[in-house]
Structure formats: structure tokens, C-alpha cells
Design a protein around this motif. Structure first.
Motif, PDB file in Angstrom:
ATOM      1  N   THR A  52       0.822  -1.592  -0.165  1.00 13.89           N
ATOM      2  CA  THR A  52       0.159   0.105  -0.059  1.00 13.89           C
ATOM      3  C   THR A  52       0.973   1.224  -0.140  1.00 13.89           C
ATOM      4  N   GLY A  53       1.338   1.562  -1.110  1.00 12.41           N
ATOM      5  CA  GLY A  53       2.752   2.745  -1.405  1.00 12.41           C
ATOM      6  C   GLY A  53       3.534   1.782  -1.055  1.00 12.41           C
ATOM      7  N   SER A  54       4.650   2.995  -1.736  1.00 11.43           N
ATOM      8  CA  SER A  54       6.379   1.971  -1.267  1.00 11.43           C
ATOM      9  C   SER A  54       6.247   2.819   0.135  1.00 11.43           C
ATOM     10  N   GLN A  55       6.020   3.402   0.529  1.00  9.48           N
ATOM     11  CA  GLN A  55       6.004   3.631   1.953  1.00  9.48           C
ATOM     12  C   GLN A  55       6.030   2.549   3.120  1.00  9.48           C
ATOM     13  N   GLN A  56       4.503   1.530   2.745  1.00 10.01           N
ATOM     14  CA  GLN A  56       4.174   0.696   3.564  1.00 10.01           C
ATOM     15  C   GLN A  56       5.346  -0.750   3.352  1.00 10.01           C
ATOM     16  N   CYS A  78      18.657  12.611   4.562  1.00  6.02           N
ATOM     17  CA  CYS A  78      17.148  11.345   4.084  1.00  6.02           C
ATOM     18  C   CYS A  78      16.051  11.673   4.324  1.00  6.02           C
ATOM     19  N   TYR A  79      14.589  11.144   3.376  1.00  5.23           N
ATOM     20  CA  TYR A  79      14.207  11.820   3.218  1.00  5.23           C
ATOM     21  C   TYR A  79      12.986  11.350   4.902  1.00  5.23           C
ATOM     22  N   LEU A  80      12.413  12.415   4.833  1.00  3.82           N
ATOM     23  CA  LEU A  80      11.912  11.934   6.327  1.00  3.82           C
ATOM     24  C   LEU A  80      11.302  11.049   7.095  1.00  3.82           C
ATOM     25  N   LEU A 120      21.070   0.221   5.220  1.00  3.14           N
ATOM     26  CA  LEU A 120      21.589   1.660   4.343  1.00  3.14           C
ATOM     27  C   LEU A 120      20.484   1.493   3.657  1.00  3.14           C
ATOM     28  N   TYR A 121      20.141   2.549   4.128  1.00  2.15           N
ATOM     29  CA  TYR A 121      18.900   2.851   3.613  1.00  2.15           C
ATOM     30  C   TYR A 121      19.024   4.406   2.774  1.00  2.15           C
ATOM     31  N   VAL A 122      18.714   3.834   0.790  1.00  6.55           N
ATOM     32  CA  VAL A 122      19.175   5.126   0.062  1.00  6.55           C
ATOM     33  C   VAL A 122      18.487   4.845  -1.080  1.00  6.55           C
ATOM     34  N   VAL A 123      18.087   6.667  -1.710  1.00  5.71           N
ATOM     35  CA  VAL A 123      17.300   6.847  -2.920  1.00  5.71           C
ATOM     36  C   VAL A 123      18.371   7.415  -3.578  1.00  5.71           C
ATOM     37  N   PRO A 124      19.001   6.767  -4.355  1.00  3.05           N
ATOM     38  CA  PRO A 124      20.358   7.243  -5.372  1.00  3.05           C
ATOM     39  C   PRO A 124      19.377   7.603  -6.525  1.00  3.05           C
ATOM     40  N   GLN A 127      17.670  11.939  -5.233  1.00  2.55           N
ATOM     41  CA  GLN A 127      16.957  11.595  -4.016  1.00  2.55           C
ATOM     42  C   GLN A 127      16.213  12.531  -2.961  1.00  2.55           C
ATOM     43  N   ASN A 128      15.230  12.303  -2.259  1.00  7.36           N
ATOM     44  CA  ASN A 128      14.377  12.984  -1.947  1.00  7.36           C
ATOM     45  C   ASN A 128      15.149  13.476  -0.465  1.00  7.36           C
ATOM     46  N   PRO A 129      15.305  14.708   0.027  1.00  2.00           N
ATOM     47  CA  PRO A 129      15.459  15.920  -0.070  1.00  2.00           C
ATOM     48  C   PRO A 129      16.192  16.283  -1.131  1.00  2.00           C
ATOM     49  N   GLU A 155      16.261   0.765  -1.057  1.00  2.00           N
ATOM     50  CA  GLU A 155      16.633   1.565  -1.903  1.00  2.00           C
ATOM     51  C   GLU A 155      15.423   1.715  -2.106  1.00  2.00           C
ATOM     52  N   THR A 156      14.539   3.393  -2.716  1.00  2.00           N
ATOM     53  CA  THR A 156      13.853   3.167  -2.735  1.00  2.00           C
ATOM     54  C   THR A 156      13.972   3.852  -4.182  1.00  2.00           C
ATOM     55  N   THR A 157      13.401   3.286  -5.267  1.00  2.00           N
ATOM     56  CA  THR A 157      13.472   4.104  -6.754  1.00  2.00           C
ATOM     57  C   THR A 157      12.246   4.909  -7.474  1.00  2.00           C
ATOM     58  N   ARG A 158      12.453   4.607  -8.384  1.00  7.84           N
ATOM     59  CA  ARG A 158      11.354   5.117  -9.787  1.00  7.84           C
ATOM     60  C   ARG A 158      11.298   4.042 -10.346  1.00  7.84           C
ATOM     61  N   THR A 159      10.093   3.904 -10.681  1.00 11.44           N
ATOM     62  CA  THR A 159      10.031   2.096 -11.440  1.00 11.44           C
ATOM     63  C   THR A 159      11.099   2.429 -12.500  1.00 11.44           C
ATOM     64  N   LEU A 187      11.335  -0.547  -4.670  1.00 11.36           N
ATOM     65  CA  LEU A 187      10.743   0.294  -5.845  1.00 11.36           C
ATOM     66  C   LEU A 187       9.014   0.613  -5.676  1.00 11.36           C
ATOM     67  N   LEU A 188       9.588   2.145  -6.223  1.00 13.89           N
ATOM     68  CA  LEU A 188       8.160   2.848  -5.819  1.00 13.89           C
ATOM     69  C   LEU A 188       7.796   3.483  -7.077  1.00 13.89           C
ATOM     70  N   GLN A 189       6.201   2.852  -6.886  1.00  9.73           N
ATOM     71  CA  GLN A 189       5.696   3.086  -8.622  1.00  9.73           C
ATOM     72  C   GLN A 189       5.524   5.249  -8.484  1.00  9.73           C
ATOM     73  N   GLY A 192       0.588   8.788  -9.866  1.00  4.81           N
ATOM     74  CA  GLY A 192      -0.977   8.339  -9.125  1.00  4.81           C
ATOM     75  C   GLY A 192      -0.671   8.314  -7.573  1.00  4.81           C
ATOM     76  N   PRO A 193       0.373   9.250  -6.726  1.00  2.00           N
ATOM     77  CA  PRO A 193       0.306   8.645  -5.141  1.00  2.00           C
ATOM     78  C   PRO A 193      -0.741   8.173  -4.668  1.00  2.00           C
ATOM     79  N   GLY A 194      -2.233   8.804  -5.059  1.00  3.97           N
ATOM     80  CA  GLY A 194      -3.015   8.455  -4.051  1.00  3.97           C
ATOM     81  C   GLY A 194      -3.468   7.660  -4.232  1.00  3.97           C
ATOM     82  N   LEU A 195      -3.190   7.019  -5.627  1.00  3.01           N
ATOM     83  CA  LEU A 195      -3.808   4.994  -5.366  1.00  3.01           C
ATOM     84  C   LEU A 195      -3.352   4.729  -4.440  1.00  3.01           C
ATOM     85  N   ARG A 196      -2.100   4.706  -3.657  1.00  2.00           N
ATOM     86  CA  ARG A 196      -1.745   4.386  -2.532  1.00  2.00           C
ATOM     87  C   ARG A 196      -0.601   2.435  -2.840  1.00  2.00           C
ATOM     88  N   LEU A 197      -0.313   2.116  -4.351  1.00  5.98           N
ATOM     89  CA  LEU A 197       0.043   1.272  -4.414  1.00  5.98           C
ATOM     90  C   LEU A 197       2.013   1.480  -4.746  1.00  5.98           C
TER      91      LEU A 197
HETATM   92  C1  LIG Z   1      11.839   8.410  -0.734  1.00  2.00           C
HETATM   93  C2  LIG Z   1      10.389   8.175  -1.260  1.00  2.00           C
HETATM   94  N1  LIG Z   1       9.823   7.240  -0.064  1.00  2.00           N
HETATM   95  C3  LIG Z   1       8.774   7.301  -0.314  1.00  2.00           C
HETATM   96  C4  LIG Z   1       8.066   7.886  -1.032  1.00  2.00           C
HETATM   97  C5  LIG Z   1       6.409   7.397  -0.630  1.00  2.00           C
HETATM   98  O1  LIG Z   1       5.685   7.046  -1.859  1.00  2.00           O
HETATM   99  P1  LIG Z   1       4.189   6.207  -1.709  1.00  2.00           P
HETATM  100  O2  LIG Z   1       3.336   7.391  -1.880  1.00  2.00           O
HETATM  101  O3  LIG Z   1       3.966   5.208  -2.819  1.00  2.00           O
HETATM  102  O4  LIG Z   1       4.155   5.406  -0.740  1.00  2.00           O
HETATM  103  C6  LIG Z   1       7.817   8.848  -1.023  1.00  2.00           C
HETATM  104  C7  LIG Z   1       6.598  10.089  -1.779  1.00  2.00           C
HETATM  105  O5  LIG Z   1       7.319  11.157  -1.984  1.00  2.00           O
HETATM  106  C8  LIG Z   1       9.410   9.663  -0.856  1.00  2.00           C
HETATM  107  O6  LIG Z   1      10.416  10.254  -2.185  1.00  2.00           O
END
Ligand SMILES: Cc1ncc(COP(=O)(O)O)c(C=O)c1O
Length: 292
Positions: A52-56, A78-80, A120-124, A127-129, A155-159, A187-189, A192-197
Motif C-alpha cells: 500500500t504505497g512504497s511507504q508501507q 534523508c527522506y523524512l 543502509l537506506y538510500v534513494v540513489p 533523491q528526496n529531498p 533503496e527506493t527508486t522510480r520504476t 521500488l516506488l511506483q 498517481g500517489p493517492g492510489l497507494r500502490l
Molecule cells: C523516497 C520516497 N519514499 C517513499 C515515498 C512515499 O511514496 P508512496 O506514495 O509510494 O508511499 C516518497 C514520496 O515522495 C519518497 O520520495
């Protein structure tokens, strides 16, 4: 998307609002796996867990991996919301210094040797922010450090950028010196972030732990939303849609870069990200940022 939802309701109404499996819609997982494979990251449907979103996905991995007191290395800054996730789990979060290109491999090496991190958590990419993108040689160095010190890379990344991720090279590598081989990828989709996928791609044992954690969290991600996303991927050209979005964000970035010199005090510095949604600006020493 409206067409996709209509079709799901028209063609499979009994299924659309029912409970389904924790792992996720098989058609959606197959479609995502095909996209990843086409981008150089060989993936089967069973390698993926829909979240349910990449946050989950981040929360599930944290539940599976992080004991109270475990060391989690993060980029600085780092991403908050990731910091919040690790903090709730009782992790000891240790920042790794960065420069304009992201993580500094020498610092990572030294901190990893000292702190014995769990992950290690990384957004390569974008990156956010900061909007920074880690160069290929640093990604390789991160992968080497993970293999040497036996920590996970989350790691979180764009598809679209999955093939360039830090840990992609680890998939092809054997464990060294008996140390566990533990790359994970999240991986992050990105649309359409409100879809929570979202979805998580991880080795089998870790993925199973995440499935159990997800059962406890929400049983599964929305059946109808997954089915509509699968339908969308089957019927539409997502890449063409991404190209439209990319052009729109490029225009916004250029407008922002054009406006910054007038908006920020003299002596400020900022980067020019190749993608994503963030620009990182540094104000001159002693300046207090405030909303105007
Ligand atoms: C690095 C990173 N991780 C996770 C999220 C949250 O993503 P999601 O909407 O897929 O839960 C974001 C949203 O901007 C992000 O930038």
C-alpha cells in the motif's frame, strides 16, 4: 484510469470488492515483473509483494529487519518519513555524509566498519529531498561495502530507473567470505500517489517475513485498485504517459531554476537535478530561511 476501473467492475464484479491474497494481484505482479525485466532487472511475479504505497514497503522491511537498537545508515539529508519509520522501530539512525553527488563511499566504508549496521537506506536517483543522483561508480562502491560488511541495501527508486540501482549488481554476485548476501530493493511506483500502490522486490526469505508483517498490518492492498492498475498496464502505454509527465516536470524545474536567483539571497547555491521533484538550495552562512 476511469476506463480501467469501469472494465474491472464490468468484467469481474464479484472479484472486484472481495478479499484477495496478501502477496498481491498476480496479473499486476506479472505486469510489473515484465517491466522490470525489460529494464534489465530480471524479475518474476513471485519476486514481488504489492504494498500500500512504497511507504508501507519501507515499514514492512523495517518490521522484518530492524530490532530496537539496530543501526540503520541513512544519507544525510534523508527522506523524512523513512527517518520516522526507523525511529518508531527503535533503530539507532546513523547519518552518512554526502556531497553534491550523494553518499561518500569512503565515509560509508568507515562508518560501516565501525557501526556494524543492519541496513543502509538510500534513494540513489533523484533523491528526496536533494534531487541528487548517485554516480555509477559510487553505486558499485555501495554494493561492494554491503557485500563486505554484510548489511542490507534498502533503496527506493522510480520504476523507470530500476536497472541503475545500487544493488542491481549484487544480484549477480556471490556472497564473499561466508558473509550473508543480502541485497534488498524497494521500488516506488512514482505516478498517481493517492492510489497507494507500491511494491517490494526482495529475496525470498525476507519477502516471506514482509508478507507476514503485511498480513498483520492490512491483510492486503485494495483488490479493486490493484485490478484497475493491472488493467491500465494491459490496455495503456504507461511509458508514453510517463513521457508526458516528465516533460511537465521539466518545464516546472526550468521555471523554478529561472526564478531562484531573484528569490534567494545572494551567495545561495543550488543544484540542477536531472529528474524527480526536488531542488536542493544552500543559503549563505548566517541566513535564516523564512516564508515570504
Ligand atoms: C523516497 C520516497 N519514499 C517513499 C515515498 C512515499 O511514496 P508512496 O506514495 O509510494 O508511499 C516518497 C514520496 O515522495 C519518497 O520520495
Amino acid at each position: 484510469m476511469r476506463d480501467a476501473y469501469d472494465r474491472v467492475f464490468a468484467e469481474n464484479p464479484r472479484h472486484a470488492l472481495q478479499y484477495s491474497t496478501t502477496e498481491g494481484d498476480p496479473e499486476l505482479r506479472t505486469a510489473v515483473a515484465e517491466r522490470l525485466t525489460a529494464r534489465g532487472l530480471p524479475t518474476g511475479a513471485d519476486d514481488l509483494l504489492v504494498t500500500t504505497g512504497s511507504q508501507q514497503a519501507l515499514t514492512l522491511l523495517t518490521t522484518a529487519l530492524v530490532e530496537p537498537g539496530a543501526v540503520v545508515l541513512v544519507e544525510n539529508p534523508c527522506y523524512l518519513a523513512a527517518l520516522q519509520t526507523f525511529g518508531f522501530a527503535g533503530a539507532r539512525v546513523v547519518p552518512v555524509p554526502t556531497d553534491d553527488q550523494g553518499l561518500l563511499p569512503a565515509a560509508l566504508e568507515e562508518i560501516a566498519a565501525r557501526e556494524k549496521p543492519t541496513l543502509l537506506y538510500v534513494v540513489p536517483t533523484f533523491q528526496n529531498p536533494t534531487g541528487r543522483t548517485l554516480p555509477a561508480e559510487r553505486r558499485a562502491a555501495v554494493a561492494e561495502a554491503a557485500a563486505r560488511h554484510g548489511f542490507w541495501i534498502v533503496e527506493t527508486t522510480r520504476t523507470a530507473n530500476c536497472a541503475t540501482t545500487a544493488s542491481a549488481s549484487l544480484d549477480r554476485r556471490r556472497p564473499r567470505g561466508g558473509r550473508p548476501h543480502r541485497p534488498a530493493r524497494l521500488l516506488l511506483q512514482g505516478d498517481g500517489p493517492g492510489l497507494r500502490l507500491g511494491y517490494l522486490r526482495a529475496p525470498a526469505g525476507l519477502r516471506r517475513s514482509c508478507v507476514i508483517a503485511k498480513q498483520a498490518a492490512d491483510l492486503h492492498t485494495s483488490t479493486i485498485d490493484q485490478a484497475a492498475a493491472a488493467r491500465y498496464l494491459r490496455d495503456r502505454d504507461l511509458d508514453a504517459h510517463v513521457a508526458v509527465i516528465r516533460a511537465a516536470y521539466q518545464e516546472r524545474r526550468d521555471a523554478m531554476l529561472e526564478g531562484l536567483p531573484a528569490a534567494l539571497p545572494e551567495g545561495s547555491r543550488w543544484n540542477r537535478p536531472e529528474g524527480g521533484m526536488f531542488i536542493w538550495a544552500s543559503l549563505p552562512e548566517g541566513t535564516t530561511p523564512r516564508r515570504s
